[in-house]
Enzyme design. Structure first.
Site, mmCIF file in Angstrom:
data_model
loop_
_atom_site.group_PDB
_atom_site.id
_atom_site.type_symbol
_atom_site.label_atom_id
_atom_site.label_comp_id
_atom_site.label_asym_id
_atom_site.label_seq_id
_atom_site.Cartn_x
_atom_site.Cartn_y
_atom_site.Cartn_z
ATOM 1 N N HIS A 1 -3.839 -4.438 -9.678
ATOM 2 C CA HIS A 1 -4.868 -3.527 -9.172
ATOM 3 C C HIS A 1 -6.223 -4.173 -9.465
ATOM 4 O O HIS A 1 -6.421 -4.736 -10.542
ATOM 5 C CB HIS A 1 -4.742 -2.171 -9.883
ATOM 6 C CG HIS A 1 -5.742 -1.167 -9.405
ATOM 7 N ND1 HIS A 1 -5.568 -0.459 -8.232
ATOM 8 C CD2 HIS A 1 -6.941 -0.795 -9.914
ATOM 9 C CE1 HIS A 1 -6.624 0.324 -8.049
ATOM 10 N NE2 HIS A 1 -7.464 0.149 -9.044
ATOM 11 N N LEU B 1 0.786 -1.237 0.000
ATOM 12 C CA LEU B 1 0.000 0.000 0.000
ATOM 13 C C LEU B 1 0.820 1.291 0.000
ATOM 14 O O LEU B 1 0.260 2.378 -0.091
ATOM 15 C CB LEU B 1 -0.959 -0.008 1.197
ATOM 16 C CG LEU B 1 -2.026 -1.114 1.128
ATOM 17 C CD1 LEU B 1 -2.890 -1.116 2.380
ATOM 18 C CD2 LEU B 1 -2.895 -0.968 -0.123
ATOM 19 N N LEU C 1 3.732 3.986 -1.544
ATOM 20 C CA LEU C 1 4.281 4.366 -2.850
ATOM 21 C C LEU C 1 5.713 3.822 -2.953
ATOM 22 O O LEU C 1 6.447 3.812 -1.969
ATOM 23 C CB LEU C 1 4.290 5.895 -2.964
ATOM 24 C CG LEU C 1 4.398 6.474 -4.375
ATOM 25 C CD1 LEU C 1 3.213 6.031 -5.253
ATOM 26 C CD2 LEU C 1 4.436 8.001 -4.317
HETATM 27 C C1 GRF Z 1 -5.604 -7.254 -4.291
HETATM 28 O O1 GRF Z 1 -6.961 -7.017 -4.512
HETATM 29 C C2 GRF Z 1 -4.779 -6.467 -5.268
HETATM 30 O O2 GRF Z 1 -5.420 -6.235 -6.482
HETATM 31 C C3 GRF Z 1 -4.568 -5.166 -4.536
HETATM 32 O O3 GRF Z 1 -4.456 -5.513 -3.185
HETATM 33 C C4 GRF Z 1 -5.130 -6.739 -2.933
HETATM 34 C C5 GRF Z 1 -4.150 -7.651 -2.295
HETATM 35 O O4 GRF Z 1 -4.753 -8.836 -1.857
HETATM 36 N N1 GRF Z 1 -3.427 -4.449 -5.033
HETATM 37 P P1 GRF Z 1 -3.843 -10.025 -1.310
HETATM 38 O O5 GRF Z 1 -3.037 -9.467 -0.147
HETATM 39 O O6 GRF Z 1 -3.001 -10.495 -2.415
HETATM 40 O O7 GRF Z 1 -4.848 -11.064 -0.857
#
Ligand code: GRF
Length: 298
Positions: free
Chosen positions: A192, A173, A175
């Protein structure tokens, strides 16, 4: 030397680097070429530097419909001619995408290995899964809550020791620092959970994305994998999958449907990246060469 020919893809070749001219790589056939007795023994193919555009010599060959069975020192790779890649993964949460791709590396579907995990939350599910699987964990960035965390400069230095080929962001999460982006050009991917460029950018993460998709009335959503630049969700798109948004969907239902596709797509894209099947179009768009049908790109 610069006459090009198009031998059958079943012929075998040896790469010889032309030391006299570093602008070119020569390729010596060492097998039987069925279409012309003239080429039965040794012939040469010259790969011009302009052809490379970030491709390895092996991929230039592939683009020309040639196959390399053996290769000379310095250009040589193991196995099918492609070196197994070292992967780093960045995770902040449960890490289900990381687990899916990790399992694909273990099963052999992805020709790469996770050699390190980076996280901003030392105790997150992804970090614990890495430890259980003997994968070292690095904390980044350095904050009050994570005093063990590295600075950006130390992160780049730490990763260089692992000889990383590609970095996969999987629910990270924070940058990515520009030092890291500069150190790994065209080598950092993110996933994403919407069809970018819609529903992306700062503030669009987790359930907020799916909530916005449902509220917009969009009938389709789905994950995007893109290369990472210095902004949130704006790098070049590499792959997408379409997932329907149903009339009575809850955020959780849509998120779960998209996540199932994320797992499949990330493993497939990681396989393509490790196999060196990502080709950069002249306009800068990356496309993936199909493994089953090398004449097909998506
Ligand atoms: C996923 O939905 C991905 O697209 C986003 O963050 C979430 C991560 O999920 N970037 P996980 O930790 O892989 O279960």
């Amino acid at each position: 030397m610069d006459t090009l020919f198009n031998p059958s893809s079943t012929s075998s070749f040896t790469f010889i680097q032309t030391h006299k001219n570093p602008q070119s790589f020569s390729l010596r056939t060492c097998g039987y070429l069925p279409f012309s007795s003239q080429f039965k023994t040794q012939s040469w193919v010259c790969l011009k530097a302009q052809e490379f555009h970030n491709l390895t010599p092996l991929n230039v060959l592939k683009k020309r419909g040639l196959k390399c069975v053996s290769s000379g020192e310095g250009l040589a790779d193991e196995g099918e001619g492609i070196r197994r890649k070292n992967l780093a993964v960045f995770v902040s949460g449960g890490g289900s995408n990381f687990r899916a791709v990790h399992q694909a590396t273990v099963s052999g579907d992805v020709h790469g290995s996770f050699v390190v995990l980076v996280t901003n939350k030392h105790d997150c599910g992804g970090a614990n899964y890495a430890r259980e699987n003997g994968i070292p964990v690095i904390i980044y960035p350095n904050t009050k809550g994570e005093p063990e965390g590295l600075s950006s400069t130390d992160l780049v230095a730490a990763l260089s020791k692992y000889k990383i080929d590609f970095i996969l962001l999987a629910g990270y999460l924070k940058l990515i620092p520009s030092e890291l982006i500069r150190a790994y050009p065209k080598s950092i991917l993110n996933i994403h959970p919407s069809l970018l460029p819609a529903f992306g950018g700062k503030g669009y993460y987790g359930t907020k994305v799916h909530k916005a998709v449902i509220a917009s009335g969009a009938r389709y959503s789905g994950p995007t994998i893109h290369f990472v630049d210095e902004h949130y969700d704006t790098g070049r798109i590499l792959a997408q999958r379409i997932v329907p948004v149903l009339a009575n969907d809850t955020v959780e239902e849509l998120a779960a449907r998209v996540l199932r596709q994320e797992h499949k797509m990330y493993a497939e894209v990681a396989a393509a990246v490790c196999d060196e099947r990502v080709i950069w179009r002249e306009d800068g768009v990356p496309i993936i060469q199909s493994k089953a049908n090398p004449n097909h790109y998506s």
